[in-house]
Each structure stands twice: as C-alpha cells, then as structure tokens.
Write a protein that holds these residues in place. Structure first.
Motif, PDB file in Angstrom:
ATOM      1  N   CYS A  92      14.262 -25.837 -40.984  1.00 29.78           N
ATOM      2  CA  CYS A  92      14.973 -26.984 -41.449  1.00 29.78           C
ATOM      3  C   CYS A  92      16.584 -27.102 -40.732  1.00 29.78           C
ATOM      4  O   CYS A  92      17.171 -27.793 -40.463  1.00 29.78           O
ATOM      5  CB  CYS A  92      15.102 -27.475 -42.787  1.00 29.78           C
ATOM      6  SG  CYS A  92      13.520 -27.973 -43.619  1.00 29.78           S
ATOM      7  N   TRP A  93      17.064 -25.757 -40.700  1.00 27.61           N
ATOM      8  CA  TRP A  93      18.462 -25.513 -40.518  1.00 27.61           C
ATOM      9  C   TRP A  93      18.557 -25.656 -38.898  1.00 27.61           C
ATOM     10  O   TRP A  93      19.626 -25.301 -38.253  1.00 27.61           O
ATOM     11  CB  TRP A  93      19.026 -24.569 -40.679  1.00 27.61           C
ATOM     12  CG  TRP A  93      19.331 -24.495 -42.444  1.00 27.61           C
ATOM     13  CD1 TRP A  93      19.245 -25.427 -43.149  1.00 27.61           C
ATOM     14  CD2 TRP A  93      19.104 -23.223 -43.284  1.00 27.61           C
ATOM     15  NE1 TRP A  93      19.664 -25.104 -44.486  1.00 27.61           N
ATOM     16  CE2 TRP A  93      19.335 -23.631 -44.625  1.00 27.61           C
ATOM     17  CE3 TRP A  93      19.203 -21.790 -43.064  1.00 27.61           C
ATOM     18  CZ2 TRP A  93      19.299 -22.871 -45.507  1.00 27.61           C
ATOM     19  CZ3 TRP A  93      18.883 -21.178 -44.140  1.00 27.61           C
ATOM     20  CH2 TRP A  93      19.249 -21.492 -45.690  1.00 27.61           C
ATOM     21  N   GLY A  94      17.432 -25.861 -38.185  1.00 28.24           N
ATOM     22  CA  GLY A  94      17.514 -25.911 -36.696  1.00 28.24           C
ATOM     23  C   GLY A  94      16.829 -24.700 -36.026  1.00 28.24           C
ATOM     24  O   GLY A  94      16.762 -24.701 -34.626  1.00 28.24           O
ATOM     25  N   THR A  95      16.398 -23.802 -36.689  1.00 23.87           N
ATOM     26  CA  THR A  95      15.757 -22.249 -36.023  1.00 23.87           C
ATOM     27  C   THR A  95      14.310 -23.011 -35.624  1.00 23.87           C
ATOM     28  O   THR A  95      13.653 -23.578 -36.343  1.00 23.87           O
ATOM     29  CB  THR A  95      15.683 -21.253 -37.099  1.00 23.87           C
ATOM     30  OG1 THR A  95      17.277 -20.903 -37.599  1.00 23.87           O
ATOM     31  CG2 THR A  95      15.300 -19.881 -36.491  1.00 23.87           C
ATOM     32  N   SER A  96      14.074 -22.495 -34.368  1.00 14.47           N
ATOM     33  CA  SER A  96      12.547 -22.742 -33.833  1.00 14.47           C
ATOM     34  C   SER A  96      11.562 -22.013 -34.883  1.00 14.47           C
ATOM     35  O   SER A  96      12.049 -21.015 -35.552  1.00 14.47           O
ATOM     36  CB  SER A  96      12.538 -22.273 -32.488  1.00 14.47           C
ATOM     37  OG  SER A  96      12.220 -20.693 -32.440  1.00 14.47           O
ATOM     38  N   ALA A  97      10.476 -22.486 -35.158  1.00 13.51           N
ATOM     39  CA  ALA A  97       9.491 -22.065 -35.956  1.00 13.51           C
ATOM     40  C   ALA A  97       8.956 -20.804 -35.327  1.00 13.51           C
ATOM     41  O   ALA A  97       8.697 -19.591 -36.449  1.00 13.51           O
ATOM     42  CB  ALA A  97       8.177 -22.706 -35.910  1.00 13.51           C
ATOM     43  N   GLN A  98       8.978 -20.434 -34.001  1.00 12.63           N
ATOM     44  CA  GLN A  98       8.793 -18.958 -33.542  1.00 12.63           C
ATOM     45  C   GLN A  98       9.745 -18.097 -34.049  1.00 12.63           C
ATOM     46  O   GLN A  98       9.419 -16.772 -34.607  1.00 12.63           O
ATOM     47  CB  GLN A  98       8.653 -19.050 -32.033  1.00 12.63           C
ATOM     48  CG  GLN A  98       8.261 -17.958 -31.439  1.00 12.63           C
ATOM     49  CD  GLN A  98       8.230 -18.047 -29.955  1.00 12.63           C
ATOM     50  OE1 GLN A  98       7.978 -18.914 -29.401  1.00 12.63           O
ATOM     51  NE2 GLN A  98       8.435 -17.038 -29.142  1.00 12.63           N
ATOM     52  N   VAL A  99      10.836 -18.337 -33.881  1.00  8.03           N
ATOM     53  CA  VAL A  99      12.043 -17.437 -34.329  1.00  8.03           C
ATOM     54  C   VAL A  99      11.981 -17.171 -35.788  1.00  8.03           C
ATOM     55  O   VAL A  99      12.411 -16.044 -36.350  1.00  8.03           O
ATOM     56  CB  VAL A  99      13.480 -17.836 -33.726  1.00  8.03           C
ATOM     57  CG1 VAL A  99      14.667 -17.159 -34.339  1.00  8.03           C
ATOM     58  CG2 VAL A  99      13.530 -17.830 -32.310  1.00  8.03           C
ATOM     59  N   ALA A 100      11.777 -18.311 -36.446  1.00  8.20           N
ATOM     60  CA  ALA A 100      11.678 -18.119 -37.979  1.00  8.20           C
ATOM     61  C   ALA A 100      10.791 -17.352 -38.429  1.00  8.20           C
ATOM     62  O   ALA A 100      11.006 -16.387 -39.464  1.00  8.20           O
ATOM     63  CB  ALA A 100      11.599 -19.562 -38.611  1.00  8.20           C
TER      64      ALA A 100
END
Length: 390
Positions: free
Chosen positions: A10-18
């Motif tokens: 939600c804060w803008g991090t990509s799902a892959q990186v998260a």
C-alpha cells in the motif's frame, strides 16, 4: 508478517520486493493469497506489480473522510474484539460511519486492513472515473455489434438482463448506453453509433422531465470537476476554454476560444443572434481545422449559447466540460484573454460590424504578441512548435 506485506504494498513497494522483505519470496502463492484475502486493489503490471496510484499524503484528509489514524484505530479495535459502538466512541465518529467503513473495506478473508482501506478510499476518489463500458471492452463490443444490426439500447439492456440476471458486471441499463453515445465522448462506444438509432438523432431529446430551462439542458453535461488532471497542469496541449464577448446591451457578440498551454486564440464570427445552433456550427467549422491531438477538450460556462454541446462533442470527438455557475476563475485563461481582446472589441461597442476577416486579423495580432507566461514566445510560435513536433 501478513500485515507487514499489505502495508508495504500500500505504501508503494512492489509486491515482489515486499515479499522479499517479509521473507516469503520462495513461496509466491503466499503473498498472492494474502493480497487477495485482504481485498487488495488491482496492481499494475509494471514495477513488478505495484499499486498504480499509491497514497502520497497519508496524514491528509479530504472533507469528512476518515484519516489514516482513525482507520488504524478501527483495525486495532476489531482485532481486540471491541464493538463498533466502542470503536466509534474512541474516534469520535458515529457508529454508522464505522459500520459503513468496515462493510466497504473488509476483504473476502474477513479482515480489515487500515492501510488497504485508506488506499482503496484514495483510489475511489479519483476523477474522472472510467465508465462501465470502458472497463469492460468485451461488453462494449457486444453492444456495438447489436447496434450495428439495428437493436435499440432498451432491447440490448433487456437482453443482457435476461442473460445475466445475477451478474451486474455483465449488463448495463439503456441509460448507460445513451450516456456513452450522447454525453460521455469516448465513453466506451463508437460515437457514430448514434446514427444507427431509429431516430438518427445526433443529440438526445429530453422528455417529460420536471426540470426545465438551462438546468434541464445541462443536467447530463460533464462538470469541470470531471476534467482530467492533465488539463489543470497545462502539461498536455489541446484543452480549450471558451466564452462570448458581448457588445452594447448584449445585442452583439464574438465567440472566443483559447488553448490553455499555448494561449492561442480563435475568434468565432457571430454576426447574427448567437443561438446554440449558430455557435455550434461556427465552433465545429473552426476547430475542425485543428488536428485531433490539439482538440482534446473544451470548457465553457453554462450559457444558453452552448446548449448544443452534445452536437459539438459528437462532431469534434472532444468532451465539453462546464464550469460551475458564477465561477469565471475556473476559466482563467479565457477571462484573461478576453480582457486583452477588449483593446479591439471595446465594451459598449457594436460587435456585429466586424467581418470574419477582421476578427481573424485581431486574432493574428494577439497570437503574435509575446507572452511572459510562454517565456516571451508568442502563442503562434508555441502552437507551431506543437504542430512541427507532431
């Protein structure tokens, strides 16, 4: 771990990186399930699947909307087993507000995530929104095929309802079809389909409404609040503002159009009474000379002279937006230009004596005048640069 993943996305991090950050990169199905169960918004394909429009100001509010802090309190209260009444009292809101918030943003898995609810609320406020037909190209294609075969919008709506009685995403009302044809230029259907109707009308005829006069005329018109953001920042050319300059006692007039990014001016010759048909005819004739990418939209006020706005939209393939009543500052470029034009078209004078050639000469003079807002280039030079670039 799950909450941390949802918050990061939600804060803008990509799902892959998260997924890497929370330690689930080895099992791709887990973060996908977390996001789905939380009721996550659609992720963009780029940037390894990230939120396309993340919240920038997490502490900001819009009107009476819930703040992020209030949503965090709701999340904490639900997980602590508090009642909605208790949660409402803690954030000084009514219980109905809390109830609607939970019902609106609770995911399929039953969990309420504050950051995700805040993101969804942010995205739902975006304007203008895509129409239902723009979001469903397959449905739009079916409607176009049926209309090409002579089906009426009412018949199409009835058949879709019979086919999918329980699926609202796969059907539309006949009003939605009419709006796509007459009101929302580019609203998901080919605009030439209006000519396939049995009436062959290019403009819709209102019937049996209790609303009369200009209020009825502009009931379905696009409002200035629905304009794309690109219009406000002047980054994209082709968005115009227009109005009438009135002569002595309002008996004569000249139409003015100014392009927002270049300040290029077009004057409409209106020697006769400025009826809606006359203004529409002149505007279509003048603006049809421009390439399509330089006539993206028109903004006007709610005067009777533009009552044929739907005809203008259909012929120019450009939406017409209307400023709020008594709000001339919403067309600031046009108001400033009209003040400059008063050097030639003086107040209290008879404007009907100006010929089309004389008005073209006045427009050329203003378009050849250096403008500080253009770094002292002229509107003609700025427009010419755009044409050359194209």
């Amino acid at each position: 771990m799950r909450d941390e993943f949802v918050d990061l996305v939600c804060w803008g991090t990509s799902a892959q990186v998260a997924a890497v950050m929370v330690g689930t990169a080895q099992c791709r199905a887990t973060p996908v399930r977390w996001w789905r169960d939380a009721g996550g918004v659609k992720l963009s394909n780029g940037r390894a699947h990230a939120v396309s429009d993340p919240v920038v100001d997490w502490d900001g509010t819009v009107g009476r909307s819930l703040t992020m802090a209030e949503r965090a309190e709701i999340q904490a209260g639900l997980r602590a087993g508090w009642s909605q009444h208790t949660i409402a009292a803690r954030i000084s809101r009514s219980q109905s507000v809390v109830s609607r918030e939970i019902k609106r943003h609770r995911g399929p898995g039953g969990e309420y995530h504050a950051t995700l609810a805040h993101t969804r609320a942010h995205q739902s406020r975006r304007r203008p929104k895509d129409t239902k037909l723009e979001r469903n190209p397959a449905l739009a294609a079916r409607i176009e095929t049926w209309m090409d075969d002579g089906w009426s919008p009412k018949l199409i709506a009835d058949m879709l309802a019979r086919e999918r009685p329980d699926d609202h995403t796969g059907r539309v009302s006949h009003e939605t079809i009419y709006r796509a044809l007459y009101v929302q230029a580019g609203g998901g259907l080919r605009q030439d389909l209006a000519r396939q109707l049995s009436t062959k009308r290019t403009a819709r005829k209102a019937r049996g409404s209790g609303v009369r006069g200009l209020k009825a005329t502009y009931r379905d018109a696009l409002r200035i609040s629905e304009r794309p953001a690109e219009v406000a920042d002047r980054a994209v050319p082709g968005h115009w503002e227009g109005d009438l300059i009135k002569g002595a006692k309002g008996a004569s007039q000249v139409g003015t159009l100014v392009e927002r990014s270049t300040r290029f001016v077009i004057l409409l010759h209106l020697p006769e009474r400025a009826t809606a048909d006359v203004v529409a005819r002149q505007m279509i004739a003048q603006m049809s000379l421009l390439p399509a990418h330089l006539r993206r939209s028109i903004t006007w006020d709610r005067g009777s002279e533009l009552a044929a706005y739907d005809h203008i939209q259909l012929n120019l393939q450009a939406p017409v937006y209307f400023a709020d009543p008594h709000s001339p500052w919403q067309r600031g470029s046009n108001e400033s230009t009209n003040r400059l034009l008063r050097h030639w078209l003086a107040k209290g004078s008879d404007l009907s004596g100006y010929s089309a050639d004389e008005l073209a000469t006045i427009a050329d003079k203003l378009n050849s005048r250096p403008r500080p807002t253009l770094d002292y280039r002229t509107p003609a030079q700025a427009l010419n640069d755009l044409l050359n670039a194209a």
